[in-house]
Design a protein around this motif. Structure first.
Motif, short mmCIF file in Angstrom:
data_model
loop_
_atom_site.label_atom_id
_atom_site.label_comp_id
_atom_site.label_asym_id
_atom_site.label_seq_id
_atom_site.Cartn_x
_atom_site.Cartn_y
_atom_site.Cartn_z
N THR A 215 -7.21 -1.71 -5.84
CA THR A 215 -7.52 -2.39 -4.58
C THR A 215 -7.15 -3.86 -4.59
O THR A 215 -7.30 -4.53 -3.59
CB THR A 215 -9.01 -2.26 -4.26
N LEU B 134 -4.76 -4.63 -1.81
CA LEU B 134 -4.94 -3.98 -0.52
C LEU B 134 -5.88 -4.78 0.38
O LEU B 134 -6.75 -5.51 -0.08
CB LEU B 134 -5.52 -2.57 -0.73
N SER C 248 0.82 -1.20 0.00
CA SER C 248 0.00 0.00 0.00
C SER C 248 0.86 1.26 0.00
O SER C 248 0.53 2.26 -0.63
CB SER C 248 -0.97 -0.06 1.19
N GLU D 190 -7.10 -0.90 4.14
CA GLU D 190 -6.29 -0.03 3.28
C GLU D 190 -7.13 0.52 2.13
O GLU D 190 -6.93 1.65 1.69
CB GLU D 190 -5.09 -0.81 2.72
#
Lengths: 364, 515
Positions: B166, B169, B142, B173
């Motif tokens: 994403t 993540l 991240s 996050e």
């Protein structure tokens, strides 16, 4: 302000018809002839047609020339076949020169030292085994280091060449006839012991037949044997090989023994079949040329017959041009270079296509 | 007011594959636009054309109403367009600041103090947490992503494109990233986000443009739409989102892992005291942030990873014998009669050989069979034909190199081969990564079929929704440690997400190494 668009872009082709690919290759050769003709005219003011005729003569002047050509092809093909399993395994064996040379040295040593100790046919057999063993050892050493400690095989095999060359230089000095001349000279010229016999009156026929047999064997080995399958998996992806339980180290070592032994065989054929002597230039760069032959043929043993024919034809033609027309060797190298450039370059057009960026003409 | 970017009739062809076919799109200032589509629908290709990586074959791009021609990433930056790629393009041994100024032509490249100050300013304006002097190799995924985003902001980008941001993540996050993106929207930036996760689309974006198989389907306003409408646009037809899950029948212990420790080449501990059992007739899910030791765990079981401590016990269903698989090579494991199938994460780099055809890839498992030094291609060819037929593999024939197949078809070939070995333990690492919905469901069904046949299935997944729907039990690992074991029928995403990050905070350094 509107910026210019790129004129064209390059895209990978999915597949090309077999005949189309060969058409491109033929066109490339024609282009190569035109360009080298132009270059030779501009540089030497000789008629390019004459140069081509001379080149042709270098290979096909008469029956003896043709046999020489076939013999040249056979030796180069043998070394090319030898390096192919290694390259297919992505093991960059650039030590074929040394592997062949050390094989040749063993053959020459047997001829010198075992003359009279045994009949000629047995001596030839001993020479054959010794040469292949020596070549195999020369291939084995870098393979073991690569397998055990991950050393770089390119440098290692390359350096092994120089060791072989120096050893041969040493013995040519020691055994020079007459002493101090730096040349061994033709070995057993009178008795012809250890010489490969002529077959049907053709002294090179055995060489050619042996290499033809090796071609078929290597083709089958690579395509239909379990060993050949394993070495292609190792070459394509070592992770996959480990994943399916192939012993990668074993395959590397085994393949290099094979590669080295075949180089040793080429050395044997050179010494016993054609040269009947040895010096540090006996292999004459074939160990390196073979890499090009093998790659140009995309590792297909039968295509290698064609690619080695091409290379040997060019070399002989170039030599002929140099002697007949009073131009020096460098000039013939230029022509060879131009032709090979076109032949290798055309593979780009077989694998990729160039497209014009086909966008509209008008601007908004 | 004209749109920040407008695309008209964009078409891009690769060989015979039409990646984008006559796509139209607009993005306004101060807006978040989602590009939604299955894998292989042409989202990334389209964005790469805006970012100057590809050049369109046909069509026009307008920026603020003016037609432009973007030939290189540099051109794109001149138009204030910045793209954050799925795979980060950072120099590991450089600091954040050094990476950010890399490639800039003015003097700032050499005034790192000033540059770091500017990085801090950008961070505080949008709420990033970043240490400008930290080296990339010390960063978590991240943090690396943050560096990429700041990199394009530093160059003054007004239009940001994020490709699957994403995917790597954790849920927490992701929330943080979304907060930052919303702040940028307030600041008047245009944001394009590529994704195939519906809930993220609904949570974040103002409008959604949908692509399907390279074609532009349409654009809808987020607040007027819902998941099922978007799914329908995306796949062209309604698909059942439920995965069937039967109760395990007569589960028996098949594989026991006790106190497993592994170290990577640098000596970093990648697996730390891992314990679990896999039972026949059930699917054991393994959840965790990418790079938490999932790969090492499966490879350790398969005999591909050096084990520092612990044992792996295999219970033979026929003889009831117990074999320790530790320190055995894949070959030795097979010689023990352990029928272990493994669908690795890296399909073309480990599971298959890309340049070989389907028959030769089938042979990978079986080529040793048969007497003599020569290969027997008949059985593998028959198997290849069976798999092509049963799993509906799209291919010109058994002689096509597998690298020419699409991702889904490659996976069908691999899974088909592994299942054909009639395993007692089947391990699959991210088997649906990069696959479209239909292929994914086919893989889920195959795993379920194996489960019903009494195979112990171990499934490493990244989509928590799928793990919860498919698996009987879910083992959660974080930084190489087991952080929890939950029941797939009762677990929630939040619970798993929490377990995934649990030990990351405790042992941040190890996590960074692993990332």
């Amino acid at each position: 302000m509107k910026m210019r668009e790129p004129l064209f872009h390059i895209a990978k082709r999915r597949r090309m018809d077999f005949w189309k690919a060969w058409l491109i290759r033929i066109v490339a050769v024609l282009f190569a002839l035109v360009v080298s003709g132009l270059v030779s005219y501009l540089l030497t003011k000789t008629n390019p047609i004459e140069i081509y005729q001379t080149m042709w003569k270098g290979s096909f002047k008469n029956a003896r020339y043709i046999w020489n050509l076939a013999q040249g092809i056979a030796i180069l093909l043998c070394v090319s076949l030898a390096v192919t399993p290694a390259f297919k395994m992505r093991f960059w064996n650039i030590g074929a020169e040394g592997q062949a040379l050390i094989g040749g040295l063993v053959a020459a040593t047997c001829m010198l030292k075992l003359e009279g100790a045994m009949p000629s046919w047995l001596l030839i057999l001993v020479m054959l085994c010794g040469s292949m063993l020596a070549g195999a050892i020369w291939g084995l050493v870098p393979a073991v280091f690569k397998a055990k400690w991950g050393t770089n095989e390119t440098l290692f095999t390359l350096m092994m060449n120089y060791i072989a060359i120096q050893i041969v230089s040493y013995f040519t000095y020691i055994w020079a006839v007459p002493a101090g001349s730096g040349k061994i000279g033709i070995i057993n010229q009178k008795s012809q012991i250890g010489w490969l016999p002529a077959l049907f009156g053709q002294k090179y026929l055995i060489n050619i037949l042996v290499v033809l047999a090796v071609t078929v064997i290597i083709f089958v080995y690579l395509k239909y044997s379990k060993h050949g399958y394993e070495l292609s998996v190792v070459g394509e992806s070592e992770n996959t090989a480990r994943y399916i339980g192939i012993n990668v180290k074993k395959v590397i070592i085994r393949t290099m023994i094979l590669s080295g032994a075949l180089c040793g065989l080429a050395g044997f054929l050179l010494v016993a079949g054609t040269d009947h002597t040895i010096d540090s230039n006996t292999v004459a760069g074939r160990g390196f040329t073979a890499i090009m032959v093998s790659w140009l043929a995309k590792f297909n043993p039968f295509s290698m017959i064609l690619t080695s024919l091409l290379i040997v034809f060019l070399q002989r033609g170039a030599g002929q041009v140099a002697t007949d027309m009073g131009l020096n060797e460098s000039f013939s190298d230029i022509i060879t270079g131009i032709i090979i450039f076109f032949i290798i370059g055309c593979e780009f057009f077989i694998n990729y296509q160039i497209k014009r960026t086909g966008r509209r003409e008008e601007s908004k | 007011m004209s749109a920040a970017i407008e695309l008209r009739g964009i078409t891009k062809v690769f060989g015979t594959i039409v990646a984008n076919d006559d796509v139209n799109l607009t993005v306004n200032r101060g807006e978040i636009l989602s590009i939604l589509g299955e894998n292989g629908s042409g989202k990334t290709t389209l964005m790469n054309m805006i970012a100057g990586i590809y050049f369109p074959d046909k069509g026009q791009i307008f920026i603020d109403g003016k037609e432009v021609c973007i030939r290189s990433p540099k051109d794109a930056f001149d138009y204030k367009i910045g793209m954050i790629h799925q795979h980060f393009k950072l120099v590991d041994v450089f600091t954040a600041t050094e990476n950010i100024v890399l490639g800039l032509e003015d003097g700032e490249r050499f005034n790192l103090k000033k540059a770091a100050e500017k990085v801090r300013q950008i961070s505080s304006r949008y709420g990033f947490e970043i240490d400008p002097d930290k080296k990339i190799y010390e960063m978590s995924v991240s943090e690396k992503q943050t560096v990429e985003i700041i990199k394009v902001l530093y160059r003054g980008a007004d239009i940001l494109i994020l490709d699957e941001p994403t995917a790597v993540l954790t849920p927490q996050e992701t929330q943080k990233l979304f907060a930052v993106l919303r702040k940028m929207r307030q600041g008047g930036k245009s944001i394009i986000i590529i994704t195939h996760k519906l809930h993220e689309v609904l949570a974040l974006s103002d409008r959604v443009s949908v692509l399907c198989k390279g074609k532009y389907i349409g654009t809808v306003t987020t607040k007027d739409t819902n998941e099922s409408e978007l799914t329908e646009m995306m796949v062209g037809k309604k698909v059942m989102l439920n995965i069937e899950r039967s109760m395990p029948k007569d589960p028996q212990v098949r594989l026991e892992v006790h106190g497993l420790d592994c170290h990577d080449r640098e000596g970093v501990k990648v697996l730390d005291n891992v314990n679990f059992t896999a039972r026949s007739g059930e699917i054991l899910g393994i959840a965790g942030i990418a790079g938490s030791g999932q790969r090492e765990l499966l490879e350790a079981i398969a005999g591909l990873q050096h084990i520092t401590d612990g044992e792996i016990l295999y219970h033979d269903p026929k003889s009831d014998a117990i074999e320790n698989l530790r320190d055995k090579t894949p070959m030795q494991i097979r010689e023990l009669g352990v029928r272990l199938s493994f669908v690795p994460e890296d399909r073309l780099g480990m599971g298959l050989v890309g340049n070989m055809d389907i028959t030769d890839n089938m042979m990978l498992r079986s080529y040793r069979r048969g007497k003599g030094a020569f290969l027997h291609r008949k059985a593998p060819r028959d198997l290849a034909e069976t798999i092509i037929e049963q799993l509906e593999v799209v291919t010109p024939g058994v002689t096509t190199p597998v690298r020419n197949l699409s991702g889904g078809n490659v996976q069908k070939v691999l899974v088909g081969r592994e299942i054909a070995a009639a395993p007692t333990v089947l391990m699959a690492a991210y088997p649906v990564r990069g696959l479209d919905i239909n292929s994914s469901y086919m893989i889920y069904n195959l795993l379920n079929e194996q489960k019903e046949k009494g195979v112990a299935v171990i499934f490493v997944g990244e989509d928590l929704d799928v793990l919860i729907e498919l698996c009987d039990r879910i083992l959660v690992i974080g930084s190489g440690q087991v952080t929890g074991l939950v029941d797939g029928r009762t677990a929630t995403k939040e619970e798993i997400g929490f377990l995934m990050t649990k030990s990351v905070h405790r042992e941040e350094e190890t996590a960074n190494e692993n990332a």
